[in-house]
Design a protein around this motif. Structure first.
Motif, PDB file in Angstrom:
ATOM      1  N   ILE A   1      41.900  44.843  47.085  1.00 26.78           N
ATOM      2  CA  ILE A   1      42.644  45.668  48.053  1.00 26.78           C
ATOM      3  C   ILE A   1      42.176  45.346  49.467  1.00 26.78           C
ATOM      4  N   ILE A   2      40.863  45.267  49.666  1.00 26.26           N
ATOM      5  CA  ILE A   2      40.308  44.961  50.982  1.00 26.26           C
ATOM      6  C   ILE A   2      40.772  43.581  51.449  1.00 26.26           C
ATOM      7  N   LYS A   3      40.758  42.611  50.562  1.00 28.24           N
ATOM      8  CA  LYS A   3      41.200  41.259  50.931  1.00 28.24           C
ATOM      9  C   LYS A   3      42.688  41.223  51.252  1.00 28.24           C
ATOM     10  N   ARG A   4      43.480  42.056  50.596  1.00 30.50           N
ATOM     11  CA  ARG A   4      44.909  42.147  50.917  1.00 30.50           C
ATOM     12  C   ARG A   4      45.091  42.634  52.349  1.00 30.50           C
TER      13      ARG A   4
ATOM     14  N   TYR B   1      28.079  42.728  52.482  1.00 37.07           N
ATOM     15  CA  TYR B   1      28.828  43.836  51.907  1.00 37.07           C
ATOM     16  C   TYR B   1      29.548  43.401  50.639  1.00 37.07           C
ATOM     17  N   TYR B   2      29.548  44.284  49.653  1.00 31.22           N
ATOM     18  CA  TYR B   2      30.198  44.026  48.376  1.00 31.22           C
ATOM     19  C   TYR B   2      31.009  45.252  47.966  1.00 31.22           C
ATOM     20  N   ALA B   3      32.078  44.984  47.194  1.00 30.04           N
ATOM     21  CA  ALA B   3      32.878  46.061  46.621  1.00 30.04           C
ATOM     22  C   ALA B   3      33.188  45.699  45.180  1.00 30.04           C
ATOM     23  N   LYS B   4      33.451  46.708  44.374  1.00 32.00           N
ATOM     24  CA  LYS B   4      33.868  46.452  42.988  1.00 32.00           C
ATOM     25  C   LYS B   4      35.113  45.580  43.021  1.00 32.00           C
ATOM     26  N   ASN B   5      35.316  44.799  41.994  1.00 34.14           N
ATOM     27  CA  ASN B   5      36.388  43.808  41.955  1.00 34.14           C
ATOM     28  C   ASN B   5      37.753  44.359  42.353  1.00 34.14           C
ATOM     29  N   GLN B   6      38.167  45.504  41.780  1.00 33.58           N
ATOM     30  CA  GLN B   6      39.502  46.031  42.093  1.00 33.58           C
ATOM     31  C   GLN B   6      39.607  46.462  43.554  1.00 33.58           C
ATOM     32  N   TYR B   7      38.552  46.999  44.128  1.00 34.85           N
ATOM     33  CA  TYR B   7      38.571  47.397  45.531  1.00 34.85           C
ATOM     34  C   TYR B   7      38.491  46.180  46.448  1.00 34.85           C
ATOM     35  N   ALA B   8      37.741  45.177  46.021  1.00 34.57           N
ATOM     36  CA  ALA B   8      37.634  43.956  46.819  1.00 34.57           C
ATOM     37  C   ALA B   8      39.006  43.307  46.985  1.00 34.57           C
TER      38      ALA B   8
ATOM     39  N   CYS C   1      35.502  53.137  57.301  1.00 36.64           N
ATOM     40  CA  CYS C   1      34.830  54.423  57.185  1.00 36.64           C
ATOM     41  C   CYS C   1      34.935  54.769  55.708  1.00 36.64           C
ATOM     42  N   CYS C   2      33.822  54.666  55.018  1.00 38.30           N
ATOM     43  CA  CYS C   2      33.829  54.908  53.580  1.00 38.30           C
ATOM     44  C   CYS C   2      32.406  55.228  53.121  1.00 38.30           C
ATOM     45  N   ARG C   3      32.303  55.567  51.862  1.00 34.54           N
ATOM     46  CA  ARG C   3      30.984  55.807  51.300  1.00 34.54           C
ATOM     47  C   ARG C   3      30.281  54.462  51.137  1.00 34.54           C
ATOM     48  N   THR C   4      29.038  54.419  51.587  1.00 34.36           N
ATOM     49  CA  THR C   4      28.285  53.172  51.592  1.00 34.36           C
ATOM     50  C   THR C   4      26.868  53.438  51.122  1.00 34.36           C
ATOM     51  N   GLU C   5      26.331  52.484  50.401  1.00 37.13           N
ATOM     52  CA  GLU C   5      24.944  52.603  49.966  1.00 37.13           C
ATOM     53  C   GLU C   5      24.324  51.217  49.867  1.00 37.13           C
ATOM     54  N   SER C   6      23.013  51.171  49.990  1.00 35.39           N
ATOM     55  CA  SER C   6      22.272  49.920  49.795  1.00 35.39           C
ATOM     56  C   SER C   6      21.809  49.871  48.351  1.00 35.39           C
ATOM     57  N   ILE C   7      21.849  48.685  47.771  1.00 40.52           N
ATOM     58  CA  ILE C   7      21.389  48.531  46.396  1.00 40.52           C
ATOM     59  C   ILE C   7      20.378  47.402  46.318  1.00 40.52           C
ATOM     60  N   ASP C   8      19.596  47.412  45.235  1.00 38.02           N
ATOM     61  CA  ASP C   8      18.543  46.417  45.056  1.00 38.02           C
ATOM     62  C   ASP C   8      18.962  45.237  44.191  1.00 38.02           C
ATOM     63  N   LEU C   9      20.063  45.402  43.443  1.00 31.70           N
ATOM     64  CA  LEU C   9      20.513  44.351  42.541  1.00 31.70           C
ATOM     65  C   LEU C   9      22.035  44.347  42.501  1.00 31.70           C
ATOM     66  N   ILE C  10      22.630  43.188  42.662  1.00 34.12           N
ATOM     67  CA  ILE C  10      24.088  43.064  42.624  1.00 34.12           C
ATOM     68  C   ILE C  10      24.484  42.555  41.235  1.00 34.12           C
ATOM     69  N   THR C  11      25.542  43.131  40.682  1.00 37.63           N
ATOM     70  CA  THR C  11      26.014  42.722  39.358  1.00 37.63           C
ATOM     71  C   THR C  11      27.331  41.951  39.489  1.00 37.63           C
ATOM     72  N   SER C  12      27.782  41.393  38.398  1.00 41.99           N
ATOM     73  CA  SER C  12      28.964  40.526  38.428  1.00 41.99           C
ATOM     74  C   SER C  12      30.264  41.281  38.679  1.00 41.99           C
ATOM     75  N   ASP C  13      30.260  42.598  38.596  1.00 39.58           N
ATOM     76  CA  ASP C  13      31.500  43.341  38.853  1.00 39.58           C
ATOM     77  C   ASP C  13      31.703  43.654  40.339  1.00 39.58           C
ATOM     78  N   TYR C  14      30.903  43.030  41.201  1.00 41.66           N
ATOM     79  CA  TYR C  14      31.057  43.160  42.649  1.00 41.66           C
ATOM     80  C   TYR C  14      31.468  41.814  43.256  1.00 41.66           C
ATOM     81  N   LYS C  15      32.290  41.884  44.300  1.00 45.03           N
ATOM     82  CA  LYS C  15      32.673  40.681  45.044  1.00 45.03           C
ATOM     83  C   LYS C  15      32.216  40.813  46.486  1.00 45.03           C
ATOM     84  N   ASP C  16      31.840  39.697  47.065  1.00 39.68           N
ATOM     85  CA  ASP C  16      31.410  39.665  48.465  1.00 39.68           C
ATOM     86  C   ASP C  16      32.632  39.852  49.370  1.00 39.68           C
ATOM     87  N   ILE C  17      32.578  40.856  50.235  1.00 39.57           N
ATOM     88  CA  ILE C  17      33.671  41.127  51.172  1.00 39.57           C
ATOM     89  C   ILE C  17      33.190  41.051  52.622  1.00 39.57           C
ATOM     90  N   SER C  18      32.040  40.427  52.833  1.00 41.53           N
ATOM     91  CA  SER C  18      31.424  40.401  54.162  1.00 41.53           C
ATOM     92  C   SER C  18      32.342  39.839  55.237  1.00 41.53           C
TER      93      SER C  18
END
Length: 127
Positions: free
Chosen positions: A27-30, A18-25, A41-58
């Motif tokens: 908040i989640i880590k906090r 699981y990944y979230a955009k940096n600013q949301y990541a 419970c949130c909007r979720t989607e699968s993607i084929d390519l991860i970009t640098s503006d996402y952080k791993d929150i698994s």
């Protein structure tokens, strides 16, 4: 303590993580640092390519309830599902403004579950 977080932000799934955009990541880590692993419970989607503006929150994510339709949220289609799910949790966190968060807060109040609301907004719009 089992914590259930409801928010309008998106989590993406890529290669089983699981990944979230940096600013949301951040908040989640906090929340993760305060409560441990969270169920979402949130909007979720699968993607084929991860970009640098996402952080791993698994490590922060337990169970994720996938919300795919804003219209179904607006119509309250998910309310019964949420009502069944929140009975398992010790604390409900809702981040507003978000229609699903509002509806979850109403269900939590009806079920006498402890919850708190984090309200987001733009400082400039508040002036």
């Amino acid at each position: 303590m089992k914590v259930f977080l409801v928010s309008g932000f998106r989590i993406v799934e890529y290669n089983g993580k699981y990944y979230a955009k940096n600013q949301y990541a951040e908040i989640i880590k906090r929340y993760y640092n305060a409560f441990g692993q969270l169920d979402f419970c949130c909007r979720t989607e699968s993607i084929d390519l991860i970009t640098s503006d996402y952080k791993d929150i698994s490590e922060c994510v337990g169970i994720t309830i996938y919300i795919n339709s804003f219209i179904k949220s607006l119509l309250g289609i998910y309310n019964l599902r949420i009502q069944k799910i929140i009975k398992e949790y010790d604390l409900i966190i809702v981040r507003c403004p978000d229609i699903l968060a509002f509806q979850t807060a109403i269900v939590a109040k009806k079920e006498k579950k402890p919850y708190f609301v984090e309200v987001m907004g733009c400082t400039w719009d508040a002036l």
